[in-house]
Motif scaffolding. Structure first.
Motif, PDB file in Angstrom:
ATOM      1  N   ARG A 163      -9.400  -2.903   5.254  1.00  0.00           N
ATOM      2  CA  ARG A 163     -10.334  -3.830   4.583  1.00  0.00           C
ATOM      3  C   ARG A 163     -10.374  -5.173   5.301  1.00  0.00           C
ATOM      4  O   ARG A 163     -11.452  -5.751   5.496  1.00  0.00           O
ATOM      5  CB  ARG A 163      -9.925  -4.026   3.119  1.00  0.00           C
ATOM      6  CG  ARG A 163     -10.297  -2.852   2.223  1.00  0.00           C
ATOM      7  CD  ARG A 163     -10.220  -3.246   0.751  1.00  0.00           C
ATOM      8  NE  ARG A 163      -8.873  -3.637   0.371  1.00  0.00           N
ATOM      9  CZ  ARG A 163      -7.970  -2.783  -0.099  1.00  0.00           C
ATOM     10  NH1 ARG A 163      -8.266  -1.507  -0.218  1.00  0.00           N
ATOM     11  NH2 ARG A 163      -6.760  -3.203  -0.446  1.00  0.00           N
ATOM     12  N   ASP A 222       0.820  -1.218   0.000  1.00  0.00           N
ATOM     13  CA  ASP A 222       0.000   0.000   0.000  1.00  0.00           C
ATOM     14  C   ASP A 222       0.849   1.260   0.000  1.00  0.00           C
ATOM     15  O   ASP A 222       0.330   2.365  -0.161  1.00  0.00           O
ATOM     16  CB  ASP A 222      -0.892   0.051   1.254  1.00  0.00           C
ATOM     17  CG  ASP A 222      -1.949  -1.033   1.285  1.00  0.00           C
ATOM     18  OD1 ASP A 222      -2.274  -1.567   0.208  1.00  0.00           O
ATOM     19  OD2 ASP A 222      -2.451  -1.338   2.381  1.00  0.00           O
ATOM     20  N   ASP A 273      -4.879   0.910   3.674  1.00  0.00           N
ATOM     21  CA  ASP A 273      -6.143   0.434   3.100  1.00  0.00           C
ATOM     22  C   ASP A 273      -6.323  -1.073   3.245  1.00  0.00           C
ATOM     23  O   ASP A 273      -7.416  -1.546   3.575  1.00  0.00           O
ATOM     24  CB  ASP A 273      -6.226   0.828   1.620  1.00  0.00           C
ATOM     25  CG  ASP A 273      -6.425   2.321   1.429  1.00  0.00           C
ATOM     26  OD1 ASP A 273      -6.768   3.005   2.417  1.00  0.00           O
ATOM     27  OD2 ASP A 273      -6.247   2.801   0.297  1.00  0.00           O
TER      28      ASP A 273
END
Length: 231
Positions: free
Chosen positions: A156, A130, A152
């Protein structure tokens, strides 16, 4: 008479970066030293393995770090039982409890991520895939402003899973299986493609995940069966 505006106060921050790839350290330093240069100055120490980082952190002359960037996968310092960035994070929490820890990892296994969040509760947790310049700057800004930053992929993973769900990977399943069969500790590496140290760390993670306070293998196996992780 001309009145000059008072000079703007700059905030000093001591930074520790631990990574076994020099070019990655340079990338972090490049981003850090470009962050709000009119407001902050940074003093940066760096280490390329657990031993060097241990020496820096435990040196009584080392000024406390404000922020530490720690790669989780690091060359170990076995004589001091420091095997990873996680162990360094725990060491920092003991020596410098006000240091904001940012852990960087290639791991994407849910069990590993949940264990890191539970045991270390870092100010930042970033999956390296990321990471880019903008993400690093945003993470620094978020953490300096006393907020947490999870990248992120981390967000998630944590959002998609039921808080009560338990997920383990193939190595953990192998460890549980062989423990249930009574395989001796000294023989586990014959069946599982991990080092003895890695197997022990995973056992400790499983104990934490399944809330086994006794530390006994038989209790771990029993709870794994109760959770449907072992048949």
């Amino acid at each position: 008479m001309t009145i000059e505006a008072p000079a703007k106060i700059k905030f000093n921050n001591n930074i520790l970066i631990v990574d076994d790839h020099p070019f990655i350290i340079e990338g972090y330093k490049n981003a850090i030293t470009r962050y709000k240069t009119d407001e902050y100055t940074f003093m940066i120490d760096q280490a390329k393995n657990c031993e060097t980082a241990y020496d820096i952190i435990t040196n009584p002359e080392t000024a406390p770090f404000d922020i530490a960037f720690l790669d989780i996968s690091m060359p170990p310092f076995e004589s001091k039982n420091i095997f990873s960035g996680e162990d360094l994070a725990k060491l920092l929490q003991r020596y410098m409890p006000n240091c904001k820890i940012i852990l960087l990892t290639m791991y994407t296994e849910l069990l590993k991520i949940k264990t890191i969040v539970k045991t270390i509760n870092p100010a930042g947790l970033i999956v390296k895939n990321d990471l880019n310049f903008e993400v690093l700057i945003f993470a620094i800004d978020t953490i300096i402003n006393n907020k947490k930053y999870y990248s992120d992929s981390i967000v998630r993973m944590l959002e998609l899973v039921d808080a009560d769900a338990v997920e383990i990977d193939v190595f953990d399943k192998q460890i549980l299986f062989h423990l249930s069969k009574g395989t001796k500790k000294s023989e586990l590496t014959h069946y599982i493609l991990l080092s003895a140290g890695a197997i022990e760390r995973r056992k400790k993670d499983l104990m934490l995940l399944l809330k086994i306070e006794s530390g006994l293998d038989k209790d771990l196996v029993q709870e794994a069966k109760a959770k449907g992780l072992l048949y």
